[in-house]
Design an enzyme around this catalytic site. Sequence first.
Site, PDB file in Angstrom:
ATOM      1  N   PRO A  28       2.842   3.142  12.463  1.00 58.98           N
ATOM      2  CA  PRO A  28       3.416   4.454  12.769  1.00 58.98           C
ATOM      3  C   PRO A  28       3.147   4.882  14.207  1.00 58.98           C
ATOM      4  O   PRO A  28       2.067   4.659  14.750  1.00 58.98           O
ATOM      5  CB  PRO A  28       2.698   5.388  11.780  1.00 58.98           C
ATOM      6  CG  PRO A  28       2.178   4.502  10.705  1.00 58.98           C
ATOM      7  CD  PRO A  28       1.870   3.200  11.367  1.00 58.98           C
ATOM      8  N   GLN A  85       0.397   5.593  20.648  1.00 63.20           N
ATOM      9  CA  GLN A  85       0.575   6.092  19.286  1.00 63.20           C
ATOM     10  C   GLN A  85      -0.543   7.075  18.965  1.00 63.20           C
ATOM     11  O   GLN A  85      -1.667   6.916  19.425  1.00 63.20           O
ATOM     12  CB  GLN A  85       0.626   4.942  18.275  1.00 63.20           C
ATOM     13  CG  GLN A  85      -0.624   4.112  18.136  1.00 63.20           C
ATOM     14  CD  GLN A  85      -0.689   2.943  19.094  1.00 63.20           C
ATOM     15  OE1 GLN A  85      -0.312   3.068  20.256  1.00 63.20           O
ATOM     16  NE2 GLN A  85      -1.193   1.811  18.623  1.00 63.20           N
ATOM     17  N   TYR A 106       0.825  -1.210   0.000  1.00 65.52           N
ATOM     18  CA  TYR A 106       0.000   0.000   0.000  1.00 65.52           C
ATOM     19  C   TYR A 106       0.860   1.261   0.000  1.00 65.52           C
ATOM     20  O   TYR A 106       0.691   2.140  -0.851  1.00 65.52           O
ATOM     21  CB  TYR A 106      -0.926  -0.016   1.209  1.00 65.52           C
ATOM     22  CG  TYR A 106      -1.902   1.130   1.265  1.00 65.52           C
ATOM     23  CD1 TYR A 106      -2.952   1.230   0.349  1.00 65.52           C
ATOM     24  CD2 TYR A 106      -1.806   2.108   2.249  1.00 65.52           C
ATOM     25  CE1 TYR A 106      -3.863   2.274   0.398  1.00 65.52           C
ATOM     26  CE2 TYR A 106      -2.711   3.157   2.313  1.00 65.52           C
ATOM     27  CZ  TYR A 106      -3.731   3.237   1.394  1.00 65.52           C
ATOM     28  OH  TYR A 106      -4.631   4.278   1.448  1.00 65.52           O
TER      29      TYR A 106
END
Length: 318
Positions: A272, A207, A143
């Site tokens: 991330p 996160q 992706y």
Amino acid sequence: MRVLVTGGAGFLGSHLCDRLLQDGHEVLCVDNFFTGSKSNVQHLVGAPAFELLRHDVTLPLIVEVDQIYNLACPASPVHYQHDPVHTMKTSVLGAMNMLGLAKRLGARVFQASTSEVYGDPEVHPQPESYWGKVNPIGIRSCYDEGKRCAETLFFDYHRRHDVSIKVARIFNTYGPRMNPEDGRVVSNFIVQALRGDDITIYGEGLQTRSFCYVDDLVDGFVRLMNSDVSVTGPVNLGNPGEFTVRQLAERVIALTGSSSRLVFKPLPQDDPRQRQPDIRLAEELLGWEPLIELDDGLRKTITYFDGLLSGKSTAGAV
């Protein structure tokens, strides 16, 4: 105008079709229904200005249109990792086919890119000038790198063939018509909370993500597409409000009145740590900024999923 929307039966695509029809355009909605759903556009079927076509953008498409929005691609990790080779082909061959069509027609073409081009960023928040930190061989690479390659193709077609392009980098977006099984954090948390299940948080939930309501995002799409020809992008579109994943879970529990507990599992590979858009370029060039607060957007999304899970009709829900 006559406007082509690839991936038009998907979450974002269906809302874009709604907006374009409201603006008085004719819409050709193209989807292969891998992740898109006919139910998302069922309320539009039969409208004189709406046409639905089953087609895979990895194959050439010969139609006559004035503008092209290229949104076709699985966008959640669950879906794009299901068939990573086809995900990459959708991004790359789909971009080439839509750019070729735009070149032949002299049409303007919009690419729905993604904040995933920034990878696990070392710069925070992320401006468009940041080149990113992406693992080229990881499980998310089909992706991430597919979208990066699509951006390359768009700018090469623009430089070499003078194709009029618009590239948007989309940050986390949520709202009605999200797939309840797509594995995204907002839909996961809401479905789990409504069912009274444990809410699954990966890592410690520290996160961060920024959540943009779908109506705000679609407005950004339209503004970018119709901006001056000199504005090619890439332009970040997202809500700069930053929340930890744990904060999101706690908000969903409060808004649903759920008794769900938080449970913690290992963080997935290459997930991330921070994600927040720098939207100064969108503000300057498009006069755009998101208007819908997180709690307001979550209430609308919860109402949609509550109807979906209880078996009530949600066709055309906004």
